[in-house]
Design a protein around this motif. Structure first.
Motif, mmCIF file in Angstrom:
data_model
loop_
_atom_site.group_PDB
_atom_site.id
_atom_site.type_symbol
_atom_site.label_atom_id
_atom_site.label_comp_id
_atom_site.label_asym_id
_atom_site.label_seq_id
_atom_site.Cartn_x
_atom_site.Cartn_y
_atom_site.Cartn_z
ATOM 1 N N ARG A 112 0.609 -0.976 -0.311
ATOM 2 C CA ARG A 112 -0.160 0.040 0.326
ATOM 3 C C ARG A 112 0.969 1.341 0.060
ATOM 4 O O ARG A 112 1.770 1.677 0.877
ATOM 5 N N PRO A 113 1.085 1.683 -1.229
ATOM 6 C CA PRO A 113 1.150 3.426 -0.969
ATOM 7 C C PRO A 113 1.408 4.231 0.110
ATOM 8 O O PRO A 113 2.533 4.880 0.203
ATOM 9 N N GLY A 114 0.217 4.382 0.760
ATOM 10 C CA GLY A 114 -0.436 5.528 1.962
ATOM 11 C C GLY A 114 0.836 4.750 3.061
ATOM 12 O O GLY A 114 0.620 5.404 4.426
ATOM 13 N N THR A 115 1.480 3.059 2.894
ATOM 14 C CA THR A 115 2.087 2.822 4.500
ATOM 15 C C THR A 115 3.140 3.048 4.573
ATOM 16 O O THR A 115 3.500 3.158 5.671
ATOM 17 N N LEU A 116 3.775 3.107 3.960
ATOM 18 C CA LEU A 116 5.467 3.127 3.774
ATOM 19 C C LEU A 116 6.021 3.863 2.319
ATOM 20 O O LEU A 116 5.397 4.160 1.286
ATOM 21 N N LEU B 174 7.187 -10.891 -6.644
ATOM 22 C CA LEU B 174 5.807 -9.818 -7.582
ATOM 23 C C LEU B 174 5.410 -8.619 -6.860
ATOM 24 O O LEU B 174 5.336 -9.076 -5.940
ATOM 25 N N LEU B 175 5.199 -7.514 -7.286
ATOM 26 C CA LEU B 175 4.282 -6.432 -6.464
ATOM 27 C C LEU B 175 3.031 -5.614 -6.628
ATOM 28 O O LEU B 175 2.875 -5.681 -8.197
ATOM 29 N N ASN B 176 1.854 -6.721 -5.751
ATOM 30 C CA ASN B 176 0.648 -5.710 -6.139
ATOM 31 C C ASN B 176 0.488 -4.247 -5.828
ATOM 32 O O ASN B 176 0.896 -4.586 -4.362
ATOM 33 N N ILE B 177 0.670 -3.354 -5.956
ATOM 34 C CA ILE B 177 0.318 -2.248 -5.279
ATOM 35 C C ILE B 177 -1.341 -1.962 -5.136
ATOM 36 O O ILE B 177 -2.256 -2.082 -6.345
ATOM 37 N N VAL B 178 -1.503 -1.876 -4.137
ATOM 38 C CA VAL B 178 -3.036 -1.376 -3.906
ATOM 39 C C VAL B 178 -3.213 -0.301 -2.915
ATOM 40 O O VAL B 178 -2.462 0.230 -2.338
ATOM 41 N N THR B 179 -3.941 1.203 -3.926
ATOM 42 C CA THR B 179 -4.140 2.052 -3.501
ATOM 43 C C THR B 179 -4.637 2.038 -2.198
ATOM 44 O O THR B 179 -4.310 3.297 -1.859
ATOM 45 N N GLY B 180 -5.956 1.370 -2.299
ATOM 46 C CA GLY B 180 -6.396 1.761 -1.135
ATOM 47 C C GLY B 180 -7.666 1.113 -1.172
ATOM 48 O O GLY B 180 -8.070 -0.015 -1.794
ATOM 49 N N SER B 181 -8.140 0.886 0.154
ATOM 50 C CA SER B 181 -10.222 0.129 0.289
ATOM 51 C C SER B 181 -10.564 1.490 0.920
ATOM 52 O O SER B 181 -11.088 2.619 0.046
ATOM 53 N N GLU B 182 -12.199 1.004 1.104
ATOM 54 C CA GLU B 182 -12.555 2.561 1.573
ATOM 55 C C GLU B 182 -11.626 3.247 2.787
ATOM 56 O O GLU B 182 -11.070 2.901 3.612
ATOM 57 N N SER B 183 -12.973 4.440 3.029
ATOM 58 C CA SER B 183 -11.947 5.418 3.954
ATOM 59 C C SER B 183 -11.690 4.816 4.852
ATOM 60 O O SER B 183 -10.828 5.319 5.667
ATOM 61 N N ALA B 184 -12.602 4.353 5.808
ATOM 62 C CA ALA B 184 -12.451 3.603 7.314
ATOM 63 C C ALA B 184 -11.023 2.799 7.795
ATOM 64 O O ALA B 184 -10.392 2.951 7.850
ATOM 65 N N GLU B 185 -10.627 2.431 6.130
ATOM 66 C CA GLU B 185 -9.789 1.425 6.107
ATOM 67 C C GLU B 185 -8.669 2.636 6.472
ATOM 68 O O GLU B 185 -7.727 2.364 6.569
ATOM 69 N N ARG C 136 -8.415 5.454 6.776
ATOM 70 C CA ARG C 136 -8.163 5.831 7.866
ATOM 71 C C ARG C 136 -7.881 5.823 9.269
ATOM 72 O O ARG C 136 -6.650 6.108 10.139
ATOM 73 N N ARG C 137 -7.679 4.345 9.435
ATOM 74 C CA ARG C 137 -7.193 3.203 10.424
ATOM 75 C C ARG C 137 -5.083 3.640 9.959
ATOM 76 O O ARG C 137 -4.807 3.321 10.951
ATOM 77 N N PHE C 138 -5.077 3.614 8.660
ATOM 78 C CA PHE C 138 -3.350 3.772 8.656
ATOM 79 C C PHE C 138 -3.113 4.578 8.939
ATOM 80 O O PHE C 138 -1.834 4.946 8.405
ATOM 81 N N GLY C 139 -4.012 5.876 8.990
ATOM 82 C CA GLY C 139 -3.461 7.450 9.114
ATOM 83 C C GLY C 139 -3.426 8.057 7.603
ATOM 84 O O GLY C 139 -2.445 8.547 7.428
ATOM 85 N N ASP C 140 -4.591 7.127 6.682
ATOM 86 C CA ASP C 140 -4.622 7.758 5.600
ATOM 87 C C ASP C 140 -5.335 9.075 5.310
ATOM 88 O O ASP C 140 -6.568 8.279 5.219
ATOM 89 N N PRO C 141 -4.822 10.474 5.062
ATOM 90 C CA PRO C 141 -6.138 10.864 5.099
ATOM 91 C C PRO C 141 -6.772 11.253 3.920
ATOM 92 O O PRO C 141 -7.643 12.564 3.216
ATOM 93 N N LEU C 142 -5.662 11.108 2.845
ATOM 94 C CA LEU C 142 -6.289 11.817 1.234
ATOM 95 C C LEU C 142 -7.679 10.786 0.633
ATOM 96 O O LEU C 142 -7.858 9.740 1.343
ATOM 97 N N ASP C 143 -8.307 11.293 0.333
ATOM 98 C CA ASP C 143 -9.488 10.971 -0.512
ATOM 99 C C ASP C 143 -9.036 10.141 -2.098
ATOM 100 O O ASP C 143 -8.210 9.760 -2.323
ATOM 101 N N LYS C 144 -10.243 9.769 -2.816
ATOM 102 C CA LYS C 144 -9.889 8.219 -3.976
ATOM 103 C C LYS C 144 -9.093 8.994 -4.831
ATOM 104 O O LYS C 144 -8.232 8.466 -5.456
ATOM 105 N N GLU C 145 -9.643 10.077 -5.069
ATOM 106 C CA GLU C 145 -8.223 10.573 -6.520
ATOM 107 C C GLU C 145 -7.058 10.951 -5.851
ATOM 108 O O GLU C 145 -6.410 10.804 -7.125
ATOM 109 N N GLN C 146 -7.090 11.490 -4.535
ATOM 110 C CA GLN C 146 -5.692 11.739 -4.608
ATOM 111 C C GLN C 146 -4.735 10.987 -3.768
ATOM 112 O O GLN C 146 -3.674 10.597 -4.388
ATOM 113 N N ARG C 147 -5.474 9.592 -3.625
ATOM 114 C CA ARG C 147 -4.674 8.489 -3.463
ATOM 115 C C ARG C 147 -4.073 7.863 -4.645
ATOM 116 O O ARG C 147 -3.549 7.006 -4.505
#
Length: 379
Positions: A106-110, A131-142, A144-155
């Motif tokens: 997940r790009p938002g976690t490291l 091999l690398l599976n790039i996961v941009t994100g999940s639902e907003s609650a998930e 935020r749980r990892f400290g990621d405040p960005l909206d979908k487009e920003q992610r």
């Protein structure tokens, strides 16, 4: 005819003989008193019947079975209820020989520089089995749980910058300053074979990132005609970047000697699911913001009185599970025939799974892979 690649799945959130039991496996691992691992996490304690917690010994068994059955790699998920993908896969290197690991990142976690270094280390220690599976994100609650405040487009903007830094850091010290990320001489030397980038996402923003960076674009298992139209669009975007992508599909599978046996096994996955439990899960999917999940939910809405949305394609898993919700169901010959149809629609790589993951890998390896080889789809 071009060959296909087959991959399996590591259930690092738990497993079971039914979808309800697989869900309970999460609780058996994480939901002990005071948020400590429950007793079922012990390698000697007995979990409830049919429930398999994601213990080290069980995940090792799944990986070794996948390798034995003939799969090339295993996908490892990411999220709150999964064991960490990097650590899990690293722990399996010495327990396997040829199996590759499709690690979720997940790009938002490291930072991208750290991810590049981790990947470089993994490649050296494994003999290029990453091999690398790039996961941009999940639902907003998930998020935020990892400290990621960005909206979908920003992610997705951040993912674009993350992959730009990541790829360049394997070549030479790289300077970059973007809207979300920056680096001053990011460098991870010694990568003779950069890991391929797998990437999924169905929104317009996701497709732009895929066109620029992905080696393999992934989609959940819609019908072959739907996937072909989707892949054609993604490939046209990649062509604008002077790139050519490969395509992969993420599905479940239930293969048996006869179709009757396979459909009985499919029905058994839902045997202990109550209408209230299904309704509660479906209610959460109605509010999902991810385009991919919306497309999966739409497949369920298309059904008549059964869950077979296309010949040998069953949407039953999507009643209780988010993400990949469709399953190839049928005899060995039928499943191989449907895989060939998906391949003709543009699918190069199949990331499959089944409940439980040890047994289903063996059913597929023993029964379907020989048919695929006979059809010229595998060597």
């Amino acid at each position: 005819m071009a060959k296909i690649a087959l991959h399996w799945y590591l259930p690092t959130h738990g497993d079971g003989r039914t979808l309800t039991q697989a869900g309970a496996a999460v609780q058996s691992l994480y939901m002990g008193d005071n948020s400590q691992p429950a007793q079922a996490d012990s390698e000697t304690d007995v979990a409830p019947a049919g429930v398999r917690a994601a213990t080290q010994s069980y995940i090792r068994q799944v990986a070794q079975t996948a390798e034995y059955a003939g799969f090339d790699a295993v996908l490892t998920p990411t999220g709150t209820w999964c064991e960490d993908a990097w650590i899990t896969c690293a722990s399996l290197l010495s327990q396997t020989t040829t199996l590759r690991f499709l690690v979720a990142v997940r790009p938002g976690t490291l930072s991208p520089a750290l991810a590049a270094q981790q990947a470089a280390t993994f490649q050296r220690l494994s003999g290029n089995r990453l091999l690398l599976n790039i996961v941009t994100g999940s639902e907003s609650a998930e998020q935020r749980r990892f400290g990621d405040p960005l909206d979908k487009e920003q992610r997705y903007e951040r993912t674009d910058e993350f992959l730009t830094i990541l790829r360049n850091a394997w070549q030479a010290p790289y300077h970059f300053e973007g809207k979300h990320l920056w680096s001053e001489g990011a460098y991870a030397p010694g990568v003779n074979q950069p890991p391929e980038i797998y990437f999924g996402g169905s929104s317009d923003a996701a497709l732009k990132v895929a066109a620029r960076h992905a080696d393999v674009y992934l989609s959940w298992g819609e019908t072959p005609p739907e996937l072909k139209a989707h892949f054609d669009r993604v490939q046209s975007l990649a062509a604008e970047q002077n790139r050519i992508l490969r395509f992969g599909v993420r599905m479940h599978v239930i293969a048996r000697p006869t179709a009757e046996e396979a459909w009985q096994a499919a029905e058994a996955l839902l045997a202990d699911a109550t209408p209230d439990a299904i309704a509660a899960v479906q209610k959460t999917f109605k509010t999902a913001t991810g385009v991919g999940q919306q497309r999966m939910t739409a497949l369920l809405e298309k059904r008549d009185n059964n869950l077979e949305i296309y010949p040998n394609v069953w949407a039953g898993v999507g009643l209780l599970r988010g993400g990949a919700g469709t399953t190839l169901v049928g005899s060995y010959e039928q499943v191989a025939e449907r895989i060939e149809e998906y391949h003709q629609a543009g699918v190069d790589e199949f990331i499959l799974s089944g409940y439980p993951h040890v047994e289903e890998a063996l059913w597929f390896g023993d029964g379907v892979i020989p048919v695929l080889k006979r059809r010229g789809l595998m060597t």
